[in-house]
Write an enzyme that holds these catalytic residues in place. Sequence first.
Site, PDB file in Angstrom:
ATOM      1  N   LYS A   1       2.510  10.026  19.934  1.00 22.59           N
ATOM      2  CA  LYS A   1       1.801  10.173  18.655  1.00 22.59           C
ATOM      3  C   LYS A   1       0.350   9.734  18.818  1.00 22.59           C
ATOM      4  CE  LYS A   1       2.145  10.077  13.786  1.00 22.59           C
ATOM      5  NZ  LYS A   1       1.373   9.005  13.191  1.00 22.59           N
TER       6      LYS A   1
ATOM      7  N   ASN B   1      -7.659  13.751  15.662  1.00 24.80           N
ATOM      8  CA  ASN B   1      -8.338  13.057  14.557  1.00 24.80           C
ATOM      9  C   ASN B   1      -9.844  12.849  14.773  1.00 24.80           C
ATOM     10  OD1 ASN B   1      -5.640  13.012  13.946  1.00 24.80           O
ATOM     11  ND2 ASN B   1      -5.561  10.880  13.327  1.00 24.80           N
TER      12      ASN B   1
ATOM     13  N   GLU C   1      -8.476   3.164  12.037  1.00 25.97           N
ATOM     14  CA  GLU C   1      -7.673   2.431  13.025  1.00 25.97           C
ATOM     15  C   GLU C   1      -8.092   2.805  14.452  1.00 25.97           C
ATOM     16  OE1 GLU C   1      -3.542   1.322  10.866  1.00 25.97           O
ATOM     17  OE2 GLU C   1      -3.790   3.482  11.115  1.00 25.97           O
TER      18      GLU C   1
ATOM     19  N   SER D   1      -5.682  11.908   9.014  1.00 26.96           N
ATOM     20  CA  SER D   1      -5.752  10.602   8.341  1.00 26.96           C
ATOM     21  C   SER D   1      -7.098   9.930   8.604  1.00 26.96           C
ATOM     22  CB  SER D   1      -4.598   9.710   8.787  1.00 26.96           C
ATOM     23  OG  SER D   1      -4.577   9.606  10.191  1.00 26.96           O
TER      24      SER D   1
ATOM     25  N   GLY E   1       0.851  -1.187   0.000  1.00 23.32           N
ATOM     26  CA  GLY E   1       0.000   0.000   0.000  1.00 23.32           C
ATOM     27  C   GLY E   1       0.890   1.241   0.000  1.00 23.32           C
TER      28      GLY E   1
ATOM     29  N   GLY F   1       4.207   0.822   2.379  1.00 28.17           N
ATOM     30  CA  GLY F   1       4.948  -0.343   1.875  1.00 28.17           C
ATOM     31  C   GLY F   1       5.629  -0.011   0.548  1.00 28.17           C
TER      32      GLY F   1
ATOM     33  N   ASN G   1      -2.904  11.983  18.018  1.00 26.13           N
ATOM     34  CA  ASN G   1      -3.954  11.496  17.122  1.00 26.13           C
ATOM     35  C   ASN G   1      -5.311  11.461  17.837  1.00 26.13           C
ATOM     36  OD1 ASN G   1      -1.905   9.124  15.218  1.00 26.13           O
ATOM     37  ND2 ASN G   1      -2.180  11.306  14.984  1.00 26.13           N
TER      38      ASN G   1
ATOM     39  N   ARG H   1      -4.171 -10.590  -6.738  1.00 24.34           N
ATOM     40  CA  ARG H   1      -3.384  -9.351  -6.588  1.00 24.34           C
ATOM     41  C   ARG H   1      -2.022  -9.492  -7.258  1.00 24.34           C
ATOM     42  NH1 ARG H   1      -4.956  -4.696  -6.077  1.00 24.34           N
ATOM     43  NH2 ARG H   1      -3.429  -3.879  -4.602  1.00 24.34           N
TER      44      ARG H   1
HETATM   45  P1  NAD Z   1      -2.530   1.058   3.011  1.00 23.19           P
HETATM   46  O1  NAD Z   1      -3.957   0.685   3.206  1.00 23.19           O
HETATM   47  O2  NAD Z   1      -2.185   2.038   1.931  1.00 23.19           O
HETATM   48  O3  NAD Z   1      -1.659  -0.243   2.746  1.00 23.19           O
HETATM   49  C1  NAD Z   1      -1.838  -1.447   3.449  1.00 23.19           C
HETATM   50  C2  NAD Z   1      -1.626  -2.566   2.440  1.00 23.19           C
HETATM   51  O4  NAD Z   1      -1.595  -3.819   3.142  1.00 23.19           O
HETATM   52  C3  NAD Z   1      -2.773  -2.676   1.411  1.00 23.19           C
HETATM   53  O5  NAD Z   1      -2.216  -2.695   0.117  1.00 23.19           O
HETATM   54  C4  NAD Z   1      -3.430  -4.028   1.734  1.00 23.19           C
HETATM   55  O6  NAD Z   1      -3.941  -4.691   0.591  1.00 23.19           O
HETATM   56  C5  NAD Z   1      -2.224  -4.771   2.315  1.00 23.19           C
HETATM   57  N1  NAD Z   1      -2.588  -5.952   3.103  1.00 23.19           N
HETATM   58  C6  NAD Z   1      -3.505  -6.089   4.078  1.00 23.19           C
HETATM   59  N2  NAD Z   1      -3.549  -7.368   4.523  1.00 23.19           N
HETATM   60  C7  NAD Z   1      -2.624  -8.048   3.799  1.00 23.19           C
HETATM   61  C8  NAD Z   1      -2.201  -9.414   3.770  1.00 23.19           C
HETATM   62  N3  NAD Z   1      -2.748 -10.328   4.572  1.00 23.19           N
HETATM   63  N4  NAD Z   1      -1.219  -9.777   2.922  1.00 23.19           N
HETATM   64  C9  NAD Z   1      -0.659  -8.886   2.067  1.00 23.19           C
HETATM   65  N5  NAD Z   1      -1.029  -7.561   2.048  1.00 23.19           N
HETATM   66  C10 NAD Z   1      -1.999  -7.165   2.903  1.00 23.19           C
HETATM   67  O7  NAD Z   1      -1.991   1.582   4.422  1.00 23.19           O
HETATM   68  P2  NAD Z   1      -0.844   2.651   4.715  1.00 23.19           P
HETATM   69  O8  NAD Z   1      -1.402   4.023   4.556  1.00 23.19           O
HETATM   70  O9  NAD Z   1       0.390   2.295   3.990  1.00 23.19           O
HETATM   71  O10 NAD Z   1      -0.661   2.432   6.285  1.00 23.19           O
HETATM   72  C11 NAD Z   1       0.035   1.341   6.840  1.00 23.19           C
HETATM   73  C12 NAD Z   1       0.297   1.673   8.304  1.00 23.19           C
HETATM   74  O11 NAD Z   1       1.203   2.789   8.345  1.00 23.19           O
HETATM   75  C13 NAD Z   1      -0.965   2.125   9.058  1.00 23.19           C
HETATM   76  O12 NAD Z   1      -0.936   1.664  10.382  1.00 23.19           O
HETATM   77  C14 NAD Z   1      -0.868   3.639   9.026  1.00 23.19           C
HETATM   78  O13 NAD Z   1      -1.527   4.283  10.108  1.00 23.19           O
HETATM   79  C15 NAD Z   1       0.643   3.838   9.126  1.00 23.19           C
HETATM   80  N6  NAD Z   1       1.081   5.125   8.583  1.00 23.19           N
HETATM   81  C16 NAD Z   1       0.732   5.489   7.307  1.00 23.19           C
HETATM   82  C17 NAD Z   1       1.178   6.707   6.811  1.00 23.19           C
HETATM   83  C18 NAD Z   1       0.846   7.152   5.403  1.00 23.19           C
HETATM   84  O14 NAD Z   1       1.174   8.268   5.032  1.00 23.19           O
HETATM   85  N7  NAD Z   1       0.210   6.343   4.576  1.00 23.19           N
HETATM   86  C19 NAD Z   1       1.964   7.557   7.615  1.00 23.19           C
HETATM   87  C20 NAD Z   1       2.300   7.143   8.906  1.00 23.19           C
HETATM   88  C21 NAD Z   1       1.853   5.921   9.383  1.00 23.19           C
HETATM   89  O1  KPL Z   2      -0.787  12.134  12.394  1.00 23.55           O
HETATM   90  C1  KPL Z   2      -1.722  12.853  12.099  1.00 23.55           C
HETATM   91  C2  KPL Z   2      -2.854  12.219  11.366  1.00 23.55           C
HETATM   92  O2  KPL Z   2      -3.582  12.899  10.646  1.00 23.55           O
HETATM   93  O3  KPL Z   2      -3.001  11.003  11.525  1.00 23.55           O
HETATM   94  C3  KPL Z   2      -1.734  14.297  12.520  1.00 23.55           C
HETATM   95  C4  KPL Z   2      -1.411  15.187  11.339  1.00 23.55           C
HETATM   96  C5  KPL Z   2      -0.665  14.511  13.589  1.00 23.55           C
HETATM   97  C6  KPL Z   2      -3.048  14.701  13.098  1.00 23.55           C
HETATM   98  O4  KPL Z   2      -3.330  13.959  14.245  1.00 23.55           O
END
Ligand code: NAD
Ligand code: KPL
Length: 305
Positions: free
Chosen positions: A184, A192, A264, A252, A11, A14, A188, A37
Amino acid sequence: MSSTWHILGAGSLGTLWACRLARAGKAVRLILRDAARLADYQAAGGLTLVEQDLRSHYAIPAETCAAAGPIHRLLVACKAYDAALAVARLAPRLGAGAELVLLQNGLGSQDEVAEQVPHARCVFASSTEGAFREADWQVRFAGHGFNWLGDPANPSVPTWFDDLQQAGIPAQWSLDILGRLWRKLALNCAINPLTVLHDCPNGGLLGHLAEVNALCDELAELLRRCGQPDAASGLHEDVQRVILATAANYSSMYQDVRHARRTEIHYLLGHACRAGRRHGLALPKLERLHQHLVDSLTARGLPSA
Ligand code: NAD
Ligand code: KPL
Protein backbone atom coordinates in the site's frame (compact mmCIF):
# COMPACT_ATOMS: atom_id res chain seq x y z
CA MET A 1 -9.47 -8.49 31.72
CA SER A 2 -11.90 -5.81 30.43
CA SER A 3 -13.21 -6.24 26.89
CA THR A 4 -13.91 -2.51 26.41
CA TRP A 5 -12.66 -1.01 23.15
CA HIS A 6 -10.93 2.29 23.94
CA ILE A 7 -10.72 4.40 20.77
CA LEU A 8 -7.90 6.95 20.68
CA GLY A 9 -8.80 9.70 18.19
CA ALA A 10 -12.44 10.36 17.25
CA GLY A 11 -11.67 11.46 13.68
CA SER A 12 -12.83 9.76 10.47
CA LEU A 13 -11.69 6.14 10.99
CA GLY A 14 -11.98 6.29 14.80
CA THR A 15 -15.63 7.33 14.50
CA LEU A 16 -16.34 4.70 11.85
CA TRP A 17 -14.93 1.91 14.02
CA ALA A 18 -16.43 3.22 17.27
CA CYS A 19 -19.97 3.49 15.83
CA ARG A 20 -19.93 0.03 14.25
CA LEU A 21 -18.60 -1.61 17.44
CA ALA A 22 -21.15 0.24 19.60
CA ARG A 23 -23.99 -0.72 17.21
CA ALA A 24 -23.00 -4.38 17.68
CA GLY A 25 -23.37 -3.99 21.45
CA LYS A 26 -19.63 -3.90 22.23
CA ALA A 27 -18.42 -1.72 25.10
CA VAL A 28 -16.68 1.34 23.59
CA ARG A 29 -15.06 4.45 25.15
CA LEU A 30 -13.58 7.38 23.25
CA ILE A 31 -10.36 9.01 24.39
CA LEU A 32 -10.32 12.67 23.39
CA ARG A 33 -7.41 15.06 23.27
CA ASP A 34 -8.28 17.37 26.16
CA ALA A 35 -11.01 18.76 28.43
CA ALA A 36 -12.15 21.30 25.81
CA ARG A 37 -12.73 18.58 23.20
CA LEU A 38 -14.51 16.46 25.80
CA ALA A 39 -16.85 19.35 26.72
CA ASP A 40 -17.55 19.96 23.03
CA TYR A 41 -18.30 16.26 22.48
CA GLN A 42 -20.60 16.12 25.48
CA ALA A 43 -22.49 19.16 24.20
CA ALA A 44 -22.97 17.37 20.85
CA GLY A 45 -24.28 14.31 22.73
CA GLY A 46 -22.43 11.66 20.74
CA LEU A 47 -21.15 10.62 17.31
CA THR A 48 -23.12 10.57 14.07
CA LEU A 49 -22.34 8.09 11.31
CA VAL A 50 -23.76 8.76 7.84
CA GLU A 51 -24.05 5.76 5.53
CA GLN A 52 -25.77 6.28 2.16
CA ASP A 53 -27.67 9.24 3.63
CA LEU A 54 -28.83 7.15 6.59
CA ARG A 55 -27.77 8.94 9.76
CA SER A 56 -27.33 7.06 13.03
CA HIS A 57 -26.40 8.57 16.36
CA TYR A 58 -24.32 6.86 19.07
CA ALA A 59 -23.97 8.33 22.57
CA ILE A 60 -20.62 6.64 23.20
CA PRO A 61 -19.02 7.51 26.57
CA ALA A 62 -15.82 9.53 26.39
CA GLU A 63 -12.90 10.64 28.56
CA THR A 64 -9.59 12.43 28.12
CA CYS A 65 -6.16 10.75 28.24
CA ALA A 66 -5.81 12.12 31.78
CA ALA A 67 -8.57 9.79 33.04
CA ALA A 68 -7.59 6.94 35.35
CA GLY A 69 -8.14 3.20 35.01
CA PRO A 70 -6.44 0.47 33.02
CA ILE A 71 -6.85 0.08 29.26
CA HIS A 72 -6.65 -3.45 27.86
CA ARG A 73 -7.74 -2.92 24.25
CA LEU A 74 -6.86 0.27 22.39
CA LEU A 75 -7.66 1.22 18.81
CA VAL A 76 -5.19 3.93 17.78
CA ALA A 77 -6.98 6.05 15.19
CA CYS A 78 -4.77 9.17 15.08
CA LYS A 79 -2.73 10.26 12.10
CA ALA A 80 0.69 8.56 11.82
CA TYR A 81 2.51 11.72 13.01
CA ASP A 82 0.38 11.92 16.21
CA ALA A 83 0.26 8.23 17.14
CA ALA A 84 3.43 7.76 19.24
CA LEU A 85 2.93 10.88 21.36
CA ALA A 86 -0.75 10.08 21.90
CA VAL A 87 0.06 6.51 23.01
CA ALA A 88 2.95 7.70 25.21
CA ARG A 89 0.45 9.77 27.22
CA LEU A 90 -1.61 6.59 27.80
CA ALA A 91 1.34 4.28 28.50
CA PRO A 92 0.85 4.29 32.31
CA ARG A 93 -2.67 2.93 31.76
CA LEU A 94 -1.55 0.17 29.36
CA GLY A 95 -0.45 -2.74 31.52
CA ALA A 96 1.03 -6.13 30.61
CA GLY A 97 -1.35 -8.00 28.30
CA ALA A 98 -2.73 -4.79 26.75
CA GLU A 99 -3.40 -4.99 23.02
CA LEU A 100 -3.26 -2.09 20.55
CA VAL A 101 -4.61 -1.97 17.01
CA LEU A 102 -2.72 0.57 14.90
CA LEU A 103 -4.78 1.96 12.00
CA GLN A 104 -2.06 4.28 10.62
CA ASN A 105 -1.30 4.33 6.92
CA GLY A 106 2.31 3.99 5.77
CA LEU A 107 5.20 2.59 7.81
CA GLY A 108 7.36 3.82 10.66
CA SER A 109 4.70 5.01 13.08
CA GLN A 110 3.98 1.42 14.16
CA ASP A 111 7.55 1.02 15.45
CA GLU A 112 7.42 4.46 17.10
CA VAL A 113 4.27 3.38 18.97
CA ALA A 114 5.67 -0.04 19.92
CA GLU A 115 8.70 1.69 21.50
CA GLN A 116 6.33 3.54 23.87
CA VAL A 117 4.67 0.33 25.10
CA PRO A 118 7.23 -2.51 24.90
CA HIS A 119 5.12 -4.76 27.17
CA ALA A 120 1.95 -4.49 25.03
CA ARG A 121 0.97 -6.35 21.87
CA CYS A 122 0.78 -4.13 18.76
CA VAL A 123 -1.46 -5.37 15.95
CA PHE A 124 -0.90 -3.52 12.66
CA ALA A 125 -3.80 -2.75 10.31
CA SER A 126 -3.95 -1.82 6.65
CA SER A 127 -7.28 -0.28 5.70
CA THR A 128 -8.77 0.56 2.32
CA GLU A 129 -12.04 1.75 3.85
CA GLY A 130 -12.88 5.40 3.23
CA ALA A 131 -14.48 7.80 5.69
CA PHE A 132 -14.41 11.57 6.00
CA ARG A 133 -15.56 14.17 8.49
CA GLU A 134 -18.62 16.14 7.41
CA ALA A 135 -18.90 18.21 10.59
CA ASP A 136 -17.63 18.04 14.14
CA TRP A 137 -18.44 14.54 15.50
CA GLN A 138 -20.10 13.53 12.21
CA VAL A 139 -18.46 11.17 9.71
CA ARG A 140 -19.57 9.88 6.32
CA PHE A 141 -18.62 6.32 5.38
CA ALA A 142 -17.90 5.70 1.69
CA GLY A 143 -19.32 2.21 2.23
CA HIS A 144 -16.65 -0.05 0.82
CA GLY A 145 -13.11 -1.24 1.44
CA PHE A 146 -11.40 -3.86 3.58
CA ASN A 147 -9.10 -4.22 6.57
CA TRP A 148 -6.15 -6.57 6.99
CA LEU A 149 -4.79 -6.98 10.50
CA GLY A 150 -1.68 -8.83 11.61
CA ASP A 151 1.16 -8.94 14.08
CA PRO A 152 4.67 -9.38 12.65
CA ALA A 153 5.83 -10.65 16.07
CA ASN A 154 3.02 -13.14 16.77
CA PRO A 155 0.89 -15.07 14.24
CA SER A 156 -1.88 -16.03 16.68
CA VAL A 157 -5.31 -14.48 16.05
CA PRO A 158 -6.37 -12.19 18.94
CA THR A 159 -9.32 -13.32 21.08
CA TRP A 160 -11.28 -10.16 20.14
CA PHE A 161 -11.02 -10.72 16.38
CA ASP A 162 -14.63 -12.02 16.12
CA ASP A 163 -15.85 -8.65 17.46
CA LEU A 164 -14.98 -7.17 14.07
CA GLN A 165 -17.12 -9.60 12.10
CA GLN A 166 -19.98 -9.15 14.60
CA ALA A 167 -19.69 -5.38 14.10
CA GLY A 168 -19.79 -5.69 10.30
CA ILE A 169 -16.18 -4.49 9.96
CA PRO A 170 -14.77 -6.36 6.95
CA ALA A 171 -11.47 -7.80 8.12
CA GLN A 172 -9.08 -10.68 7.66
CA TRP A 173 -6.15 -11.79 9.80
CA SER A 174 -2.97 -11.57 7.71
CA LEU A 175 0.23 -13.50 8.29
CA ASP A 176 2.01 -11.00 6.03
CA ILE A 177 0.83 -7.64 7.34
CA LEU A 178 4.20 -6.01 6.61
CA GLY A 179 3.93 -7.09 2.97
CA ARG A 180 0.44 -5.58 2.82
CA LEU A 181 1.60 -2.30 4.39
CA TRP A 182 4.62 -2.10 2.07
CA ARG A 183 2.46 -2.73 -1.00
CA LYS A 184 0.00 0.00 0.00
CA LEU A 185 2.89 2.34 0.79
CA ALA A 186 4.32 1.71 -2.71
CA LEU A 187 0.91 2.39 -4.32
CA ASN A 188 0.60 5.61 -2.32
CA CYS A 189 4.16 6.68 -3.26
CA ALA A 190 3.55 6.06 -6.98
CA ILE A 191 0.24 7.94 -7.05
CA ASN A 192 -0.31 10.47 -4.26
CA PRO A 193 2.70 12.85 -4.60
CA LEU A 194 2.23 13.10 -8.38
CA THR A 195 -1.42 14.07 -7.97
CA VAL A 196 -0.28 16.94 -5.72
CA LEU A 197 2.52 18.05 -8.05
CA HIS A 198 0.42 17.76 -11.24
CA ASP A 199 -2.68 19.13 -9.44
CA CYS A 200 -4.95 16.39 -10.78
CA PRO A 201 -7.29 13.55 -9.80
CA ASN A 202 -5.82 10.05 -9.85
CA GLY A 203 -6.97 9.58 -13.46
CA GLY A 204 -4.90 12.62 -14.50
CA LEU A 205 -1.83 10.39 -14.07
CA LEU A 206 -2.86 8.48 -17.21
CA GLY A 207 -1.19 11.41 -18.98
CA HIS A 208 2.04 10.80 -17.00
CA LEU A 209 2.38 7.01 -17.20
CA ALA A 210 6.10 7.05 -18.10
CA GLU A 211 6.79 8.97 -14.88
CA VAL A 212 4.56 6.60 -12.86
CA ASN A 213 6.28 3.53 -14.34
CA ALA A 214 9.76 4.89 -13.63
CA LEU A 215 8.76 5.36 -9.97
CA CYS A 216 7.35 1.82 -9.89
CA ASP A 217 10.71 0.48 -11.16
CA GLU A 218 12.47 2.03 -8.14
CA LEU A 219 9.71 1.09 -5.70
CA ALA A 220 9.76 -2.56 -6.82
CA GLU A 221 13.55 -2.64 -6.42
CA LEU A 222 13.22 -1.12 -2.94
CA LEU A 223 10.55 -3.67 -1.90
CA ARG A 224 12.77 -6.55 -3.03
CA ARG A 225 15.76 -5.06 -1.14
CA CYS A 226 13.59 -4.73 1.98
CA GLY A 227 12.74 -8.45 1.84
CA GLN A 228 9.27 -7.95 0.34
CA PRO A 229 9.42 -9.68 -3.08
CA ASP A 230 5.69 -10.54 -3.03
CA ALA A 231 4.81 -6.87 -2.49
CA ALA A 232 7.02 -6.00 -5.51
CA SER A 233 5.44 -8.52 -7.83
CA GLY A 234 2.95 -6.99 -10.31
CA LEU A 235 3.34 -3.51 -8.76
CA HIS A 236 3.28 -1.64 -12.10
CA GLU A 237 0.04 -3.33 -13.19
CA ASP A 238 -1.58 -2.80 -9.77
CA VAL A 239 -0.73 0.92 -9.77
CA GLN A 240 -2.30 1.32 -13.23
CA ARG A 241 -5.34 -0.69 -12.12
CA VAL A 242 -5.81 1.62 -9.08
CA ILE A 243 -5.35 4.75 -11.22
CA LEU A 244 -8.09 3.52 -13.58
CA ALA A 245 -10.41 2.29 -10.82
CA THR A 246 -10.12 5.58 -8.90
CA ALA A 247 -9.71 7.88 -11.92
CA ALA A 248 -12.30 10.42 -10.77
CA ASN A 249 -11.08 10.49 -7.14
CA TYR A 250 -8.54 12.81 -5.57
CA SER A 251 -5.84 11.02 -3.55
CA SER A 252 -5.82 11.39 0.24
CA MET A 253 -2.62 13.45 0.04
CA TYR A 254 -4.14 15.75 -2.59
CA GLN A 255 -7.14 16.31 -0.31
CA ASP A 256 -4.92 16.98 2.71
CA VAL A 257 -2.99 19.60 0.74
CA ARG A 258 -6.15 21.16 -0.70
CA HIS A 259 -7.55 21.54 2.82
CA ALA A 260 -4.20 22.88 4.14
CA ARG A 261 -3.82 19.85 6.44
CA ARG A 262 -0.54 18.25 7.39
CA THR A 263 0.25 15.21 5.18
CA GLU A 264 1.69 11.83 6.22
CA ILE A 265 4.66 12.28 3.81
CA HIS A 266 7.16 11.24 6.53
CA TYR A 267 5.57 7.77 6.79
CA LEU A 268 5.05 7.28 3.02
CA LEU A 269 7.56 8.70 0.53
CA GLY A 270 9.85 9.78 3.39
CA HIS A 271 9.91 6.23 4.76
CA ALA A 272 10.66 4.79 1.30
CA CYS A 273 13.61 7.19 0.81
CA ARG A 274 15.01 6.50 4.29
CA ALA A 275 14.74 2.71 3.74
CA GLY A 276 16.57 3.07 0.41
CA ARG A 277 19.39 5.04 2.04
CA ARG A 278 19.65 2.48 4.86
CA HIS A 279 20.10 -0.28 2.26
CA GLY A 280 22.61 1.79 0.23
CA LEU A 281 20.18 1.70 -2.70
CA ALA A 282 20.19 4.63 -5.12
CA LEU A 283 16.62 5.83 -5.74
CA PRO A 284 17.16 9.03 -7.76
CA LYS A 285 13.57 9.37 -9.03
CA LEU A 286 11.98 8.82 -5.60
CA GLU A 287 14.50 11.20 -3.98
CA ARG A 288 13.76 13.89 -6.60
CA LEU A 289 10.01 13.38 -6.15
CA HIS A 290 10.44 13.67 -2.37
CA GLN A 291 12.38 16.94 -2.75
CA HIS A 292 9.76 18.39 -5.14
CA LEU A 293 6.99 17.43 -2.72
CA VAL A 294 8.86 18.93 0.26
CA ASP A 295 9.37 22.17 -1.74
CA SER A 296 5.70 22.25 -2.71
CA LEU A 297 4.51 21.70 0.88
CA THR A 298 6.93 24.29 2.23
CA ALA A 299 5.76 26.83 -0.34
CA ARG A 300 2.21 26.30 0.93
CA GLY A 301 3.28 26.72 4.56
CA LEU A 302 2.65 23.03 5.37
CA PRO A 303 5.00 20.77 7.39
CA SER A 304 7.29 18.76 5.12
CA ALA A 305 7.90 15.89 7.56
P1 NAD B 1 -8.44 12.15 11.30
O1 NAD B 1 -7.56 13.35 11.24
O2 NAD B 1 -9.83 12.24 10.74
O3 NAD B 1 -8.58 11.66 12.81
C1 NAD B 1 -7.51 11.63 13.71
C2 NAD B 1 -8.07 12.04 15.06
O4 NAD B 1 -7.07 11.83 16.07
C3 NAD B 1 -8.44 13.54 15.13
O5 NAD B 1 -9.76 13.66 15.61
C4 NAD B 1 -7.44 14.12 16.14
O6 NAD B 1 -7.98 15.18 16.92
C5 NAD B 1 -7.19 12.88 17.00
N1 NAD B 1 -5.97 12.96 17.82
C6 NAD B 1 -4.73 13.33 17.47
N2 NAD B 1 -3.90 13.31 18.54
C7 NAD B 1 -4.66 12.91 19.59
C8 NAD B 1 -4.40 12.71 20.98
N3 NAD B 1 -3.19 12.92 21.50
N4 NAD B 1 -5.40 12.29 21.78
C9 NAD B 1 -6.65 12.09 21.31
N5 NAD B 1 -6.96 12.27 19.98
C10 NAD B 1 -5.98 12.68 19.15
O7 NAD B 1 -7.64 10.96 10.60
P2 NAD B 1 -8.22 9.69 9.82
O8 NAD B 1 -8.59 10.10 8.44
O9 NAD B 1 -9.22 8.99 10.65
O10 NAD B 1 -6.89 8.82 9.68
C11 NAD B 1 -6.33 8.08 10.74
C12 NAD B 1 -5.31 7.13 10.13
O11 NAD B 1 -6.02 6.19 9.31
C13 NAD B 1 -4.30 7.83 9.20
O12 NAD B 1 -3.04 7.24 9.31
C14 NAD B 1 -4.88 7.59 7.82
O13 NAD B 1 -3.91 7.59 6.78
C15 NAD B 1 -5.48 6.19 7.99
N6 NAD B 1 -6.55 5.92 7.04
C16 NAD B 1 -7.62 6.78 6.93
C17 NAD B 1 -8.63 6.48 6.02
C18 NAD B 1 -9.84 7.37 5.87
O14 NAD B 1 -10.66 7.13 5.01
N7 NAD B 1 -10.01 8.41 6.67
C19 NAD B 1 -8.55 5.31 5.23
C20 NAD B 1 -7.46 4.46 5.38
C21 NAD B 1 -6.46 4.77 6.29
O1 KPL C 1 -4.92 4.97 -0.94
C1 KPL C 1 -5.03 5.84 -1.77
C2 KPL C 1 -4.98 7.25 -1.29
O2 KPL C 1 -5.52 8.15 -1.93
O3 KPL C 1 -4.37 7.45 -0.23
C3 KPL C 1 -5.15 5.49 -3.23
C4 KPL C 1 -6.59 5.66 -3.69
C5 KPL C 1 -4.75 4.03 -3.42
C6 KPL C 1 -4.26 6.33 -4.09
O4 KPL C 1 -2.93 6.12 -3.75
